[in-house]
Design a protein around this motif. Structure first.
Motif, PDB file in Angstrom:
ATOM      1  N   PRO A   1       0.819  -1.220   0.000  1.00  0.00           N
ATOM      2  CA  PRO A   1       0.000   0.000   0.000  1.00  0.00           C
ATOM      3  C   PRO A   1       0.852   1.269   0.000  1.00  0.00           C
ATOM      4  O   PRO A   1       1.990   1.289   0.476  1.00  0.00           O
ATOM      5  N   LEU A   2       0.264   2.325  -0.521  1.00  0.00           N
ATOM      6  CA  LEU A   2       0.887   3.642  -0.506  1.00  0.00           C
ATOM      7  C   LEU A   2       0.540   4.360   0.808  1.00  0.00           C
ATOM      8  O   LEU A   2      -0.308   3.891   1.574  1.00  0.00           O
ATOM      9  N   PRO A   3       1.187   5.504   1.097  1.00  0.00           N
ATOM     10  CA  PRO A   3       0.879   6.220   2.337  1.00  0.00           C
ATOM     11  C   PRO A   3      -0.604   6.571   2.425  1.00  0.00           C
ATOM     12  O   PRO A   3      -1.185   7.113   1.478  1.00  0.00           O
ATOM     13  N   PRO A   4      -1.244   6.266   3.538  1.00  0.00           N
ATOM     14  CA  PRO A   4      -2.675   6.561   3.677  1.00  0.00           C
ATOM     15  C   PRO A   4      -2.923   8.048   3.883  1.00  0.00           C
ATOM     16  O   PRO A   4      -2.003   8.828   4.127  1.00  0.00           O
ATOM     17  N   ARG A   5      -4.198   8.440   3.801  1.00  0.00           N
ATOM     18  CA  ARG A   5      -4.606   9.814   4.090  1.00  0.00           C
ATOM     19  C   ARG A   5      -4.955   9.937   5.571  1.00  0.00           C
ATOM     20  O   ARG A   5      -5.496   9.008   6.162  1.00  0.00           O
TER      21      ARG A   5
ATOM     22  N   VAL B   1       1.606   6.595  10.409  1.00  0.00           N
ATOM     23  CA  VAL B   1       0.555   5.621  10.066  1.00  0.00           C
ATOM     24  C   VAL B   1       0.986   4.803   8.854  1.00  0.00           C
ATOM     25  O   VAL B   1       1.517   5.343   7.875  1.00  0.00           O
ATOM     26  N   GLN B   2       0.737   3.482   8.916  1.00  0.00           N
ATOM     27  CA  GLN B   2       0.921   2.579   7.780  1.00  0.00           C
ATOM     28  C   GLN B   2      -0.390   1.850   7.511  1.00  0.00           C
ATOM     29  O   GLN B   2      -1.104   1.487   8.454  1.00  0.00           O
ATOM     30  N   ALA B   3      -0.697   1.634   6.258  1.00  0.00           N
ATOM     31  CA  ALA B   3      -1.884   0.870   5.872  1.00  0.00           C
ATOM     32  C   ALA B   3      -1.510  -0.591   5.617  1.00  0.00           C
ATOM     33  O   ALA B   3      -0.381  -0.890   5.203  1.00  0.00           O
ATOM     34  N   PHE B   4      -2.477  -1.505   5.855  1.00  0.00           N
ATOM     35  CA  PHE B   4      -2.309  -2.930   5.575  1.00  0.00           C
ATOM     36  C   PHE B   4      -3.329  -3.358   4.533  1.00  0.00           C
ATOM     37  O   PHE B   4      -4.497  -2.932   4.563  1.00  0.00           O
ATOM     38  N   ASP B   5      -2.872  -4.233   3.611  1.00  0.00           N
ATOM     39  CA  ASP B   5      -3.820  -4.734   2.614  1.00  0.00           C
ATOM     40  C   ASP B   5      -4.316  -6.124   2.997  1.00  0.00           C
ATOM     41  O   ASP B   5      -3.993  -6.638   4.071  1.00  0.00           O
ATOM     42  N   GLN B   6      -5.103  -6.727   2.111  1.00  0.00           N
ATOM     43  CA  GLN B   6      -5.767  -7.985   2.430  1.00  0.00           C
ATOM     44  C   GLN B   6      -4.815  -9.144   2.669  1.00  0.00           C
ATOM     45  O   GLN B   6      -5.154 -10.103   3.348  1.00  0.00           O
ATOM     46  N   VAL B   7      -3.613  -9.065   2.107  1.00  0.00           N
ATOM     47  CA  VAL B   7      -2.653 -10.149   2.308  1.00  0.00           C
ATOM     48  C   VAL B   7      -1.661  -9.841   3.425  1.00  0.00           C
ATOM     49  O   VAL B   7      -0.668 -10.532   3.608  1.00  0.00           O
ATOM     50  N   GLY B   8      -1.906  -8.748   4.168  1.00  0.00           N
ATOM     51  CA  GLY B   8      -1.099  -8.436   5.328  1.00  0.00           C
ATOM     52  C   GLY B   8       0.148  -7.624   5.069  1.00  0.00           C
ATOM     53  O   GLY B   8       0.998  -7.491   5.951  1.00  0.00           O
TER      54      GLY B   8
END
Length: 619
Positions: free
Chosen positions: A53-57, A131-138
Motif C-alpha cells: 500500500p501507498l501512504p494513507p490519508r 501511520v501505515q496501511a495494511f492490505d488484504q494479504v497483510g
C-alpha cells in the motif's frame, strides 16, 4: 460548535519507508508515479496488485490542525486529538492500519478500510503521528505522518517556594488574570536552608553568578502552619495539588500537608500508615478517601500530588510521580476556606490537635485543571535546563576523621554513620576488613519509591578478593527493602584471569569482577545496571548509582560517566537502615566487602547527566 477537520493529502505525507538516498522531491515523484501505475493497472483489469500500500490519508479533527505551512498551537495536555485514516486513492484493498506517536515505542493497530483513533497528549509541544496501511494479504505499506502542535497547559493558579528571607511566602504563580495568594507563616513555622531544589547553579540554561541554596518551610508539628487570606481553589471544578514533604515523624497522629476548610485534605493517615487524599464532598455524602498503596516513610523527601477531574468525576493520588490510587468522586462541592499549609481546619477551627505537620514542606503548587501523568512526573523531578533538582541529604567524608562514627556536617540533615566490627577511620579513609567491618545510619535517607542518587569513592582490596569464588558479593552501600532484598551498590567476583605484571615482568592471575547498582535478592538473583569495563582493584574509583523513579530505571556511573546499561527496576521500597561496607538481612550482617572508602554522598533526586553529576560532586 461542530469540529472542523483538515486533511493531509497523501502527496504531502512523508513516505518513511522510501530509500534513504536521493533528494526528498525524487521520493515524492516516485510515489506519485507508483500511484499512477497502480491506478492504471487496476483500471485496465490486469493481474492482482502485487505492490504494498501507498501512504494513507490522515484527517485531523479540531481543536488541532496539521502543521503544513505553519504550526498553530491548540488544545493542551489532556485534550485528546482525533484522527481518521483512509486509503490512498490508488489503494482498493486496505483492511487496517498500524500507527504510533513518534518517540513512543508502542504501536497500535485498528481494522477497517477507514478508521478513527484518538491520542491524549501528556504535555505541550510538537507531536508527530506515523501511520501505515495494511492490505488484504497483510502487507504494510509506506508510512504517512502528520504533525500537530499542542498548546502548553494553563500555568499554576498558585505556587509557593518558601525561599524568602522573611515575611509571607510569596505566591510566584504567573498565570495571567489571577490573584496573588501570599501565605502568612504562624506559630512554629520557619524557613531553613533545606529546600528540595538543593544548591542551584543554573536558571534554566543560564549559569548563576553564584550558587544559591534553596530554602523550605519547616513546621514543628504542634502549632506551626502557613495560610492564605482567602480561598484559592474552587473545588466544584477540576484542580490539582502538588507538594514536596519531608516528615520528621510519622506515628499515631494524622499529619496534614494541604487543606482547604470545608473541602479537600492531602495528608498522612496514621491508621492506614500512608498518604491520603480526600476531596470536597457535599453535605450528607460519604467521605471518599484515596489511600496510596505504599507505606509512608519518615525522614525522607517525598513528592505528593492529588487530582480532581470534574469532567470525569475521578480523583487520583500520586506519590513520587507515580499513580498510587484512583477513585470516583461525583458531586464534589464548594470549599470556601483559606488554603492551609501544614494543618487542617474544621468549620474554621483546628480542633484539639489540628493534625499539624511535623517536618518540612516545599515547592507547593495548585492548578485549576487536572494535570496529566507526565506533567505530574515533571513536578516530581523539578527539571531545570537539562538538570533535575537534587537535594544533598547525607555527606560523610573520612578526611581527617577518627573514632567510631562519622557525622554529616555538610548537608544540614546531620545523619550519623556508626562503625562496627573491623571498620576503622585512619584519617583519610573508612577501612573495611571484609570480615565483619561495616557502618550504619538510621533510616534509608531517601524514599525508595522516589528518585535518588548515591555516590562513593571506593578502593577495592585486590589481594582480599583474589580468593573469592565467582559470584561472591561484597556490598558497598545501600539499604534493606521491605521485601527482604537489598538496594544499592555492590561488587560481584568473576573469578581470575591472566594479566601481565610490568613490575615483575611476568604474567599473573588477577581478580576480575563487576560493579553493580540495583536490587539484590536474598537468593542471589538481582536486577542491576552492571559495569561494562573490568573492575580495577587497588585503585580509587568513583561509583554513582542513579534511580529515576519517573522513568522507572536505574543507571550506574563509573568514574563520573555512565558505564552500565540503563535498566528498568521495580520500586526498591524499604525503610531499613542505610549501610556501608556490608548488607543486613534484618538481624545479621552479610556480604562484607574489603575496601577503603573516602566519602559517601546521597541526594534526593536523580542527576540527569554526567555534567550535572560533576557539578554536584564539585569535580
Amino acid at each position: 460548535m461542530a469540529a472542523a477537520a483538515l486533511s493531509l493529502p497523501a502527496t504531502t505525507a512523508h513516505a518513511l519507508s522510501a530509500a534513504p538516498d536521493g533528494p526528498p522531491s525524487s521520493h515524492a515523484n516516485e510515489r506519485a508515479e507508483a500511484a499512477r501505475d497502480r491506478t492504471s493497472q487496476r483500471d485496465e483489469g490486469s493481474e492482482a496488485d502485487t505492490t504494498a500500500p501507498l501512504p494513507p490519508r490522515i484527517t485531523l479533527a479540531a481543536p488541532y490542525t496539521s502543521c503544513v505551512t505553519v504550526c498553530q498551537a491548540a488544545g493542551g495536555p489532556g485534550v485528546r486529538a482525533t484522527f481518521t485514516f483512509a486509503p490512498n486513492t490508488a489503494d482498493k484493498d486496505i483492511v487496517g492500519y498500524r500507527y504510533h506517536v513518534i518517540g513512543e515505542a508502542t504501536w497500535s493497530s485498528v481494522t477497517g478500510e477507514t478508521a478513527t483513533v484518538t491520542h491524549v497528549p501528556q504535555q505541550g509541544g510538537l507531536y508527530r503521528l506515523e501511520v501505515q496501511a495494511f492490505d488484504q494479504v497483510g502487507r504494510a505499506g509506506a508510512a504517512a505522518e502528520v504533525e500537530f502542535l499542542v498548546a502548553t497547559g494553563e500555568t499554576p493558579l498558585g505556587r509557593w517556594r518558601f525561599d524568602e528571607a522573611s515575611g509571607p511566602a510569596r505566591d510566584s504563580a504567573t498565570a495571567e488574570g489571577t490573584t496573588r495568594n501570599d501565605a502568612t507563616l504562624s506559630g512554629g513555622a520557619t524557613r531553613d536552608d533545606r529546600g528540595r531544589r538543593g544548591v542551584q547553579t543554573h536558571d534554566e540554561y543560564e549559569a548563576l553568578p553564584e550558587p544559591v541554596t534553596d530554602r523550605g518551610l519547616t513546621l514543628d508539628g504542634s502549632g506551626g502552619y502557613a495560610a492564605t487570606s482567602a480561598p484559592v481553589l474552587d473545588t466544584r471544578s477540576s484542580f490539582t495539588l502538588s507538594a514536596w514533604v519531608r516528615p520528621d515523624t510519622l506515628g499515631a497522629t494524622d499529619r496534614t500537608v494541604l487543606a482547604q476548610d470545608g473541602g479537600f485534605r492531602l495528608s498522612y493517615d496514621a491508621t492506614r500508615g500512608t498518604w491520603t487524599f480526600r476531596p470536597s464532598l457535599p453535605a450528607g455524602a460519604d467521605h471518599l478517601t484515596l489511600a496510596a498503596d505504599r507505606q509512608a516513610t519518615p525522614g525522607v523527601w517525598t513528592h505528593l500530588a492529588a487530582v480532581y477531574d470534574a469532567s470525569a468525576d475521578r480523583t487520583r493520588l500520586y506519590v513520587n510521580g507515580r499513580l498510587r490510587a484512583t477513585g470516583t468522586a461525583p458531586g464534589v462541592g464548594a470549599a470556601d476556606g483559606q488554603l492551609q499549609f501544614g494543618r487542617a481546619l474544621l468549620d474554621g477551627s483546628p480542633g484539639e490537635y489540628g493534625d499539624f505537620f511535623d517536618g518540612s514542606l516545599d515547592e507547593v503548587a495548585v492548578w485549576r485543571r487536572p494535570l496529566t501523568d507526565s506533567e505530574i512526573a515533571d513536578e516530581a523531578q523539578i527539571p531545570n535546563g537539562g538538570r533535575n533538582a537534587v537535594e544533598l541529604v547525607a555527606d560523610w567524608s573520612a578526611d581527617g576523621a577518627s573514632g567510631t562514627a562519622l557525622t554529616d556536617t555538610v548537608s544540614g540533615y546531620g545523619p550519623r554513620l556508626t562503625l562496627s566490627g573491623g571498620a576503622a577511620l585512619d584519617g583519610s579513609t573508612l577501612t573495611l576488613d571484609g570480615a565483619n567491618g561495616a557502618a550504619a545510619a538510621d533510616g534509608p535517607l531517601v524514599d525508595g519509591t522516589g528518585s535518588f542518587t548515591v555516590s562513593t569513592d571506593v578502593t577495592l582490596d585486590g589481594s582480599a578478593v583474589a580468593s573469592w569464588p565467582k559470584g561472591r558479593v561484597g556490598h558497598v552501600l545501600g539499604w534493606r527493602a521491605a521485601d527482604g532484598s537489598t538496594f544499592g551498590l555492590w561488587y560481584e567476583a568473576g573469578g581470575m584471569t591472566p594479566a601481565w605484571d610490568p613490575d615483575a615482568l611476568e604474567e599473573k592471575l588477577v581478580p576480575v569482577g563487576s560493579w553493580r547498582f540495583g536490587r539484590l535478592d536474598a537468593d542471589g538473583t538481582y536486577v542491576a545496571s552492571s559495569s561494562a569495563d573490568p573492575v580495577r582493584t587497588d585503585e580509587p574509583v568513583r561509583l554513582t548509582g542513579v534511580r529515576d523513579a519517573q522513568a522507572g530505571t536505574i543507571e550506574l556511573y563509573v568514574g563520573g560517566n555512565p558505564n552500565g546499561t540503563r535498566r528498568p527496576v521495580p520500586d526498591p521500597v524499604g525503610s531499613g537502615v542505610f549501610t556501608v561496607g556490608a548488607a543486613t538481612d534484618g538481624t545479621a550482617w552479610t556480604n562484607h566487602v574489603p575496601a577503603r572508602i573516602k566519602d559517601v554522598r546521597v541526594w534526593s533526586g536523580a542527576v540527569a547527566s554526567s555534567q550535572q553529576l560533576s557539578e554536584v560532586l564539585g569535580a
